[in-house]
Design a protein around this motif. Structure first.
Motif, short mmCIF file in Angstrom:
data_model
loop_
_atom_site.label_atom_id
_atom_site.label_comp_id
_atom_site.label_asym_id
_atom_site.label_seq_id
_atom_site.Cartn_x
_atom_site.Cartn_y
_atom_site.Cartn_z
N GLN A 1 0.84 -1.19 0.00
CA GLN A 1 0.00 0.00 0.00
C GLN A 1 0.88 1.24 0.00
O GLN A 1 1.86 1.31 0.71
CB GLN A 1 -0.91 0.00 1.22
N LEU A 8 -2.14 6.77 4.42
CA LEU A 8 -2.58 5.93 3.31
C LEU A 8 -2.97 6.78 2.11
O LEU A 8 -3.68 7.77 2.26
CB LEU A 8 -3.80 5.09 3.75
N VAL A 10 -4.37 6.29 -1.96
CA VAL A 10 -4.84 5.41 -3.03
C VAL A 10 -4.90 6.26 -4.30
O VAL A 10 -5.58 7.29 -4.34
CB VAL A 10 -6.24 4.82 -2.72
N ASP A 14 -3.41 2.35 -8.98
CA ASP A 14 -3.38 1.22 -8.04
C ASP A 14 -3.92 -0.02 -8.75
O ASP A 14 -4.93 0.05 -9.46
CB ASP A 14 -4.25 1.57 -6.83
N ARG A 33 -9.52 -0.16 2.58
CA ARG A 33 -8.20 -0.16 3.21
C ARG A 33 -8.20 0.55 4.56
O ARG A 33 -7.40 0.24 5.43
CB ARG A 33 -7.17 0.44 2.28
#
Length: 108
Positions: A1, A8, A10, A14, A33
């Motif tokens: 990740q 985090l 994204v 991805d 996630r």
């Protein structure tokens, strides 16, 4: 990740993202996630396709349109009319993140 400054992140490239916006994949992946229920997520989005994607994910959306989207008042009206279905579906619209009031969302 992927992480940036320990947070985090994204992104559209991805491997879990099958389709880009206006499909909800990126937002659903982020919620998964984070271990979050999509209906409890609040998204800040700057583009009508992103607003549409977040709404399709079942999330609340605050639309923060880029100032370059509205070079003149006439174009602002025209653009807002053209994207009214998508943009008006947003839970709220602000011209700047400085206008966001977390207390109105139970976040203060």
């Amino acid at each position: 990740q992927r992480r940036v400054h320990g947070k985090l992140v994204v992104c559209g490239d991805d491997p879990e993202i099958a389709k880009g916006k206006p499909h909800p994949d990126i937002f659903l992946t982020a919620a998964k996630r984070l271990g979050a229920d999509p209906t409890q997520c609040l998204v800040f989005e700057d583009a009508p396709n992103g607003v549409e994607a977040a709404l399709a994910a079942g999330m609340k959306v605050i639309w923060v349109p880029h100032s370059w989207m509205f070079p003149s008042e006439e174009q602002e009206i025209e653009l807002k009319d053209r994207h009214s279905v998508k943009a008006m579906g947003a839970s709220s619209t602000v011209n700047s993140l400085l206008e966001f009031k977390p207390e109105e969302w139970g976040l203060a």
